[in-house]
Design an enzyme around this catalytic site. Sequence first.
Site, PDB file in Angstrom:
ATOM      1  N   ALA A 135      34.598  42.367  34.458  1.00 28.15           N
ATOM      2  CA  ALA A 135      35.376  42.547  35.470  1.00 28.15           C
ATOM      3  C   ALA A 135      33.519  42.622  36.164  1.00 28.15           C
ATOM      4  O   ALA A 135      33.031  43.432  35.610  1.00 28.15           O
ATOM      5  CB  ALA A 135      35.689  43.890  35.473  1.00 28.15           C
ATOM      6  N   GLU A 136      32.687  41.428  37.191  1.00 25.43           N
ATOM      7  CA  GLU A 136      31.417  41.818  37.366  1.00 25.43           C
ATOM      8  C   GLU A 136      31.339  42.346  38.164  1.00 25.43           C
ATOM      9  O   GLU A 136      30.318  43.006  38.098  1.00 25.43           O
ATOM     10  CB  GLU A 136      31.658  40.255  37.981  1.00 25.43           C
ATOM     11  CG  GLU A 136      31.858  38.787  36.764  1.00 25.43           C
ATOM     12  CD  GLU A 136      32.969  38.371  36.856  1.00 25.43           C
ATOM     13  OE1 GLU A 136      33.912  38.885  36.976  1.00 25.43           O
ATOM     14  OE2 GLU A 136      32.942  37.648  35.796  1.00 25.43           O
ATOM     15  N   PRO A 153      32.681  38.423  42.894  1.00 30.32           N
ATOM     16  CA  PRO A 153      33.476  39.130  42.399  1.00 30.32           C
ATOM     17  C   PRO A 153      33.023  40.319  42.250  1.00 30.32           C
ATOM     18  O   PRO A 153      32.389  41.285  43.171  1.00 30.32           O
ATOM     19  CB  PRO A 153      34.099  39.440  41.237  1.00 30.32           C
ATOM     20  CG  PRO A 153      34.584  38.186  40.669  1.00 30.32           C
ATOM     21  CD  PRO A 153      33.319  37.253  41.446  1.00 30.32           C
ATOM     22  N   HIS A 201      32.760  26.571  37.362  1.00 32.54           N
ATOM     23  CA  HIS A 201      31.088  26.234  36.141  1.00 32.54           C
ATOM     24  C   HIS A 201      29.830  26.053  36.380  1.00 32.54           C
ATOM     25  O   HIS A 201      29.287  25.445  36.000  1.00 32.54           O
ATOM     26  CB  HIS A 201      32.196  26.010  35.162  1.00 32.54           C
ATOM     27  CG  HIS A 201      32.736  26.920  34.599  1.00 32.54           C
ATOM     28  ND1 HIS A 201      34.110  26.673  34.903  1.00 32.54           N
ATOM     29  CD2 HIS A 201      33.011  27.546  33.475  1.00 32.54           C
ATOM     30  CE1 HIS A 201      35.023  27.807  34.831  1.00 32.54           C
ATOM     31  NE2 HIS A 201      34.399  28.517  33.721  1.00 32.54           N
TER      32      HIS A 201
END
Lengths: 383, 338
Positions: free
Chosen positions: B65-66, B95, B135
């Site tokens: 969870a960033e 996030p 990415h």
Amino acid sequence: MIQSDIHGETPHVGTQDDDLIQLLTVTGERVHHQTYSSRVAHLDTEALEGLYRDMVLVRRFDTEATALQRHGELGLWPQCLGQEAAQIGSGRALAAQDHVFPSYREHGVGWTRGLDLRKVLHQFRGEDHGGWDPAEHNFSLYTLVIGSHALHATGFAMGVQRDGDVGTGDPDRDRAVVAYFGDGATSQGDVNEALVFAAVNDAPVVFFCQNNHWAISEPTERQSRVPLFRRGSGFGVPAVRVDGNDVLACYAVTQEALERARSGGGPTFIEAVTYRMGAHTTSDDPTRYRSRAEEDYWRTRDPIDRLRLHLVAEGTAPEFFTALDAEADAYGEQIRDYCRSIPKAESSRMFEHVYAAEHTLVESERAWFTEYEAGFATEGAQR
Amino acid sequence: MSENTGTQRIPMAKAINLGLRRSMERDDKVLLMGEDIGRLGGVFRVTDGLQKDFGTTRVVDTPLAESGIIGTAIGLALAGYRPVCEIQFDGFIFPAYDQITTQLAKLHYRSRGRVELPVVIRVPYGGGIGAVEHHSESPEALFAHTAGLRLVSPANPADAFTMIQQAIASPDPVLFLEPKARYWDKADVDVTAADQVLDLGGGNGLHRARVVRPGTDLTIAAYGPTVATAMAAATVAEQEGHSVEVIDLRSISPIDFDTIADSVRRTHRLVVAHEAPVFFGAGAEIAARITEQCFYSLEAPVLRVGGFHAPYPVANIEEDYLPNLDRVLHAVDAVLAH
């Protein structure tokens, strides 16, 4: 389920009293609770009068600030009206070394931390984004973006763990952290992530949710299908639901949660069921979305009234209340005088503390602005 | 430990690893947090071996969870720690965007200097490695626009070793943008522990640009992954009789405009190259400022070479999206033709 538009005495999701931990009834009678009564047994009449005084003075502060906004002295005011028991009860359970991350309505908690509440006025007069030193009272600045600070509290608690200030058994050393937020915040990802991080790390943090039934205009049914405290079990976090208008019950459940945290037992989620008797802020108009009947119902459950009934029944002298009224009046005058004396921020303040170390862009813009301003002074002198 | 001293020929990923190690040895308040950085050593192995040596309380495998990573890092910083967070890939930072821009960047200001937020956010960024979507992005402009953050990007192993330590020593939050396509480029790095590198304001300061190749006819300003491209372009241009100066900006907030302006006053021509889209990018800011400051020195408009206003494309055509050697040379020719 279709959302009910019937307010008044129709309970919102899970607000039935029998779900709640309660130690003081609406009519001011003490009730026994197997787990929690012992946690308030040491509170004598003087202590109860102290809690009453806390609530009365915080309400006076809140009322004065609301009036100051109406008089144009504040830009905005978020009232804590009706939530005094939740805030004073939980706040008075804290130890000095515990750290609080408030939302923006926690004036009562600030009071219990020894914060001069008048400093809160700076932010809402447009003169500061904060107004106090978080380290001075272990009371962080208000957070306006809903729920963000639940993660800060959890991270701070992870720091407390690394400092070794958990589970030592030394009552002056072991520390807990408390995050205060509302029912609406429980929908935020950050609050849920905070519960995840706190749970897996056994962080010494207490999530104190004041369910005041309204997130501006949205009732709690719009946030959850289940009573909010039930969320805790999904995260593996012990949770309790307490009558948020009962200052004794709030004190008791918070004390238990703080002890768990400080001793290394990890986080707790507390849902304090209370009611936002005022508007969301002075910019809000609750008549657009809730009924008079509902407000009247909750007025009969006023957190201050029930403790007053109890004190009177227990023999507190009328002089106590008279003296407190006088104290509140004097406090009100101090608040009004102070508010009007808050110095105006200088324009150059916008460049201060953008960074802790030099940042060349800020310095060049500051220099440009200073010269630009000075140009007006020169121009004026020439005329 | 033998790896503590002397000059070693190492790739950038290892240089950052050693820089992190130095910082952790120097200050026990420094801790690392992120996804898969502990037992695995990070998906790029940048934190390889650090959990083994410093333990799980200082090298923390976080929940996935960033926002939670950055939000708890803020709390740790408020409690006196110096968290170094790894965001696994550029495209996964969003996030955490709210915590970075709304909380991390502003808390020092809001508190009027009463609290400091020495948080470093390491982000492998940029393309060229044939990755799937999300990415290969270069989101630096989105963060450079936010006051309160510092942004830097090393282009070589030696800078990476020094700059990560400087970033960790900074009292302000720093986004440390690691050009992932250069992670395996090797160079000589003096890995001797040296406290003087922490002097942020000196000639080796974190935010100082550096002329990495002197020239007289044109300046190319680049940072991170495009510095090597700019150097290659300069070599080709030299064969065609043009002397190109290359500046490694190293820092995106702040930008060392003085070094660029000094160069442009000598070469009279400027090309800016970065992988991020040119629209509202760092190159736009540089072009505007240099035009303001060096208008009468310029012989040609400032040209930008970078990504297009399209999502990062599929890997098989990314070479046409990136500011590769041909596109940089194309811009060099265009500017010289004026």
